[in-house]
Write a protein that holds these residues in place. Structure first.
Motif, PDB file in Angstrom:
ATOM      1  N   ARG A  94       0.832  -1.203   0.000  1.00  0.00           N
ATOM      2  CA  ARG A  94       0.000   0.000   0.000  1.00  0.00           C
ATOM      3  C   ARG A  94       0.867   1.254   0.000  1.00  0.00           C
ATOM      4  O   ARG A  94       0.601   2.206  -0.745  1.00  0.00           O
ATOM      5  N   TYR A 134       2.296   1.845  -3.472  1.00  0.00           N
ATOM      6  CA  TYR A 134       1.319   2.443  -4.391  1.00  0.00           C
ATOM      7  C   TYR A 134       1.165   3.937  -4.137  1.00  0.00           C
ATOM      8  O   TYR A 134       1.121   4.736  -5.081  1.00  0.00           O
ATOM      9  N   HIS A 158       4.258   5.698  -5.478  1.00  0.00           N
ATOM     10  CA  HIS A 158       4.242   5.784  -6.944  1.00  0.00           C
ATOM     11  C   HIS A 158       3.274   6.869  -7.395  1.00  0.00           C
ATOM     12  O   HIS A 158       3.589   7.651  -8.301  1.00  0.00           O
ATOM     13  N   TYR A 159       2.101   6.903  -6.779  1.00  0.00           N
ATOM     14  CA  TYR A 159       1.102   7.907  -7.152  1.00  0.00           C
ATOM     15  C   TYR A 159       1.647   9.316  -6.923  1.00  0.00           C
ATOM     16  O   TYR A 159       1.549  10.183  -7.809  1.00  0.00           O
ATOM     17  N   THR A 204      -1.230   4.040 -12.362  1.00  0.00           N
ATOM     18  CA  THR A 204      -1.130   3.724 -10.931  1.00  0.00           C
ATOM     19  C   THR A 204      -2.520   3.669 -10.305  1.00  0.00           C
ATOM     20  O   THR A 204      -2.817   2.777  -9.498  1.00  0.00           O
ATOM     21  N   GLU A 262      -4.042   0.390 -11.231  1.00  0.00           N
ATOM     22  CA  GLU A 262      -3.498  -0.694 -10.411  1.00  0.00           C
ATOM     23  C   GLU A 262      -4.056  -0.651  -8.987  1.00  0.00           C
ATOM     24  O   GLU A 262      -4.305  -1.695  -8.389  1.00  0.00           O
ATOM     25  N   ILE A 263      -4.250   0.545  -8.450  1.00  0.00           N
ATOM     26  CA  ILE A 263      -4.838   0.675  -7.112  1.00  0.00           C
ATOM     27  C   ILE A 263      -6.263   0.136  -7.121  1.00  0.00           C
ATOM     28  O   ILE A 263      -6.690  -0.539  -6.181  1.00  0.00           O
ATOM     29  N   TYR A 290      -6.006  -3.530  -7.015  1.00  0.00           N
ATOM     30  CA  TYR A 290      -5.599  -3.952  -5.667  1.00  0.00           C
ATOM     31  C   TYR A 290      -6.798  -3.922  -4.717  1.00  0.00           C
ATOM     32  O   TYR A 290      -7.013  -4.858  -3.948  1.00  0.00           O
TER      33      TYR A 290
END
Length: 77
Positions: A25, A28, A31-32, A47, A50-51, A54
């Motif tokens: 977490r 992520y 990255h964001y 991103t 992908e979140i 997830y």
């Protein structure tokens, strides 16, 4: 005089899994924020995608997308 010795045990599998989930977490979110700072809207949208995946794969956890949305809210005084 007797002394006491603390005998530690190996971490439980649940705590290891929780730590791994927290690391994913955090990655992520990192990255964001990096995508936003660079102004890279394509990477940011990827991103966010992908979140979303997830969150769908981990319904028992609080939605990470809510945390991302909260980054843009002003802090209360």
């Amino acid at each position: 005089m007797p002394t006491l010795t603390l005998i530690t045990s190996a971490p439980s599998s649940e705590s290891v899994i929780d730590e791994a989930a927290a690391a994913v977490r955090a990655q992520y979110v990192d990255h964001y924020l990096s995508d936003v700072r660079r102004g890279d809207v394509i990477a940011r949208d990827w991103t966010l995608y992908e979140i979303g995946l997830y969150d769908a794969a981990n319904p028992e956890q609080p939605p990470l997308m809510d945390e991302i949305d909260g980054l843009h809210l002003p802090a209360a005084a």
